[in-house]
Scaffold this motif. Sequence first.
Motif, PDB file in Angstrom:
ATOM      1  N   GLU A   7      58.841   1.497  34.143  1.00  0.00           N
ATOM      2  CA  GLU A   7      58.764   2.923  34.488  1.00  0.00           C
ATOM      3  C   GLU A   7      58.986   3.743  32.959  1.00  0.00           C
ATOM      4  N   HIS A  26      58.749  14.171  31.460  1.00  0.00           N
ATOM      5  CA  HIS A  26      59.877  14.256  31.924  1.00  0.00           C
ATOM      6  C   HIS A  26      60.035  13.013  33.576  1.00  0.00           C
ATOM      7  N   PRO A  27      61.161  12.085  33.744  1.00  0.00           N
ATOM      8  CA  PRO A  27      61.070  12.085  34.965  1.00  0.00           C
ATOM      9  C   PRO A  27      61.836  13.154  36.100  1.00  0.00           C
ATOM     10  N   GLU A  28      61.533  12.628  37.333  1.00  0.00           N
ATOM     11  CA  GLU A  28      62.187  14.139  37.951  1.00  0.00           C
ATOM     12  C   GLU A  28      64.145  13.652  37.994  1.00  0.00           C
ATOM     13  N   SER A  29      64.379  14.429  37.667  1.00  0.00           N
ATOM     14  CA  SER A  29      65.658  14.959  37.861  1.00  0.00           C
ATOM     15  C   SER A  29      66.461  16.433  38.041  1.00  0.00           C
ATOM     16  N   THR A  30      67.739  16.434  39.106  1.00  0.00           N
ATOM     17  CA  THR A  30      67.955  17.549  39.435  1.00  0.00           C
ATOM     18  C   THR A  30      68.999  18.190  38.204  1.00  0.00           C
ATOM     19  N   TYR A  70      64.400  20.935  32.074  1.00  0.00           N
ATOM     20  CA  TYR A  70      63.649  19.887  32.718  1.00  0.00           C
ATOM     21  C   TYR A  70      61.964  20.609  33.175  1.00  0.00           C
ATOM     22  N   GLY A  71      61.795  21.908  33.044  1.00  0.00           N
ATOM     23  CA  GLY A  71      60.768  22.425  33.859  1.00  0.00           C
ATOM     24  C   GLY A  71      59.090  22.683  33.076  1.00  0.00           C
ATOM     25  N   ALA A 147      72.981  11.943  39.798  1.00  0.00           N
ATOM     26  CA  ALA A 147      71.371  12.535  38.658  1.00  0.00           C
ATOM     27  C   ALA A 147      71.399  11.698  37.723  1.00  0.00           C
ATOM     28  N   LYS A 150      70.477   7.584  38.919  1.00  0.00           N
ATOM     29  CA  LYS A 150      68.520   7.762  39.431  1.00  0.00           C
ATOM     30  C   LYS A 150      68.069   7.737  38.298  1.00  0.00           C
ATOM     31  N   GLU A 151      68.651   8.966  36.993  1.00  0.00           N
ATOM     32  CA  GLU A 151      67.310   8.849  35.866  1.00  0.00           C
ATOM     33  C   GLU A 151      67.360   7.565  35.268  1.00  0.00           C
TER      34      GLU A 151
END
Length: 284
Positions: A7, A26-30, A70-71, A147, A150-151
């Motif tokens: 990954e 990007h990975p999914e991130s908050t 990240y958008g 966060a 996870k990242e």
Amino acid sequence: MSDPAQELIALLDLEYLDVDLFRGAHPESTRQRVYGGQVAAQALVAGARSVPDDFSVHSLHSYFLLPGDYGVPVIYEVERIRDGRSFATRRVMARQHGRPIYYQTLSFQRAEEGFDHQDVMPDVPGPEDGMDLVELMRGGGNEDADALGKEWAALDVRWLGNSRHGLEPDPAHPSQARMWIRVRGEMGDNPLDHLAAFTYASDVSLLGASLAAHPANPASVQMASLDHAVWFHRPFRVDEWWLYDQTSPSASGARGFSIGRVFTQDGTLVASAAQEGLIRPKTR
């Protein structure tokens, strides 16, 4: 079951748009801003794709200009500065929303023999004696800990201690931190994947060493990387344990400066890194 190493390799891969022009995902991130190590690693990959296969990066120097968003994807544009018989130089600009957010200059070299020496690795406990870095951040009240956990799922980081907790006091080096790091899973044998993954991991903790001499909880400090440099001395596998031996020679003017030496478990010095960043007490 997902493979964290694969990954990470996929994350650091780039979409080809045109000659010397690439797009990074990007990975999914908050989190509010893109992790700097990701941008640095993707920029390295962009630069490496513009040199012959018998050249390998030996150093990179970079500046973080604006927080990443990240958008939207990051666009990487490579400038071919110089092509010599032994060395090649590239500059990579990362941009979003039409503005530069990061610049990186890379130097590549064809392999050759020469003089050889290195520092001795410090005597430290093994990775099995370290503490999970994300768990420490979570226990310290870091709002980004979940966060980041996870990242950074591809990274196994075992914290050994710093100047205030766990390491013997050293008057000559008042601000130190040490940890073992490796990528979880198998990275394969592509050298560029290992170099990029190391660059990604090198930004995880280096600035934090500049707080090790101070009674400040990192969760209460505004921290942001300003620049980042890496020197690759010898080949190594990033999916095997390596010691990140970090020292901060100076902190002043709301900036901290840190240097990291990277040793494999057999004591080989394989890389060095340096970073200056903002360290400012949060006002809220």
